[in-house]
Design an enzyme around this catalytic site. Sequence first.
Site: not given
Ligand code: NGO
Length: 538
Positions: A344
């Site tokens: 992200e």
């Molecule tokens: C995503 C995000 C995280 C969140 C999570 C919550 C990843 C790899 N990045 O997973 O920052 O905490 O979802 O389910």
Amino acid sequence: MRRHPSTTPRTPRLTRALGSLLLVAAAGVFAVGAAPAGQERAAATPLDRIVPAPASAEAGGSPYLVTRDTRIRIDAAREDTRRIGAYLADVLRPSTGYPLPLTTHGRGGIRLRLANGRFGAEGYRLDSGARGVTITAREPAGLFHGVQTLRQLLPAAVERKSVQPGPWPVAGGTVEDAPRYAYRGAMLDVSRHFFTVAQVKRYIDELALYKINKLHLHLSDDQGWRIAVDSWPRLAAYGGSTEVGGGPGGFYTKDDYREIVRYAASRYLEVVPEIDMPGHTNAALASYAELNCDGVAPPLYTGTKVGFSSLCVAKDRTYDFVDDVIRELAALTPGRYLHIGGDEAHSTSHDDYVKFMDRVQPVVAKYGKTVIGWHQLTGATPAPGALAQYWGLDSTSAAEKEQVAKAARNGTGLILSPADRVYLDMKYTKDTPLGLAWAGYVEVRRSYDWDPGAYLPGAPASAVRGVEAPLWSETLSTSAHIDYMAFPRLPGAAELGWSPAATHDWETYKVRLAAQAPRWDALGIGYYRSPQVPWPSR
Ligand code: NGO
């Protein structure tokens, strides 16, 4: 190692065989009257009624009864065997009330034995008969996993901390067992909410029961930096001073962290530390203005949005920071992996992301560690030997899946953590009081019912190194929260990582899973009583 050649689940047949054996046994050994009058006599747990399912289990012969006279026999020359024997004694003594001395002499009893053989790095054999139980393995890790099997073969009351009536039978026969995958992980997000060393140790003990061998700690994120770094002290002191919701947060001193690593190692888990970069870095950016492209530190963040922060890819100072952090963390890490996040990075341009990863991955190698990144790393150039952790969904675009599959075909290993299967922070149903739902609701069956070997289209089965169940903590702040979200899905993820594909079968799994519940009750683990599972009545 004997494997079941058939691809159909064999559990029902074996269970039936064990069932009739147990009728015979119940008429024999257990009728001796070890249980107080009026108390139901405990039947021995069939050898294959454990989680994860063993590679093979053959019932036969008389059961072994753990008694006041049982000794735990270990090899004089091996300190690690002695430690595993002491661990087993610590589990069994409070509930049985028996002395269970460790000894290097005699016959029978519970014997822990290291020997050459085709056990692999973590496999073991457990032989049980009237005279004793012997666990044999090539490596201490195998003995430890065999001890977990023995625990599950004993009645659930063995997990209690006060003396229980018994009796303590172990069914007769042989279990031969070894894992399908070398990487069987669980991740705990200690950034969104901080968890103390004691809370982490509690989770480690729960993981060990299901033969999980990696503890991935998500040590930094927008909401908190949780590990002391001597060369950048404000990261922890300031960046760790809060958490989601504005609570006091916290961080691990280096000694705290060493204690977690040591405790995990005593349970044969390797700690995989993660510093998430270049996004998810607000806590670091808030702690040091110089890390920001504009030289201005943002405020600390206690919300739950993602994707708004980025390290400054163009600044050299950023790489001093990365080098120092990775150097200090690598020095605290006996394990081979260092996770650099990479998910992200919505506030980092694609070019910058690629540049950043090209510059940072060699730093991990320089300090002797192997890179793991979330699967977005495959959008850059994964370093040779790097592992990508896939966290997509069934509904993830074919293009994104193909990007990961292509990297896998080119040699990048995969850890599978599909969010709509094994994200333990997803709500079970719309009524689950904790957790998130962005990946959908994940009931117990959905969590278990997939095959890691065939999961990602176009990725060779040989690229799959294992399965990891992440637990993100935006909504979780206590051990009770952790337990409720992890149980009963965590044992399913553990089984996907350990058990041969041939044992995979929801109908038999749900029966084995249900049989774990009295053990969780005995251990004080509060779990979600999914209507999909035939739980025993309480
Ligand atoms: C995503 C995000 C995280 C969140 C999570 C919550 C990843 C790899 N990045 O997973 O920052 O905490 O979802 O389910």
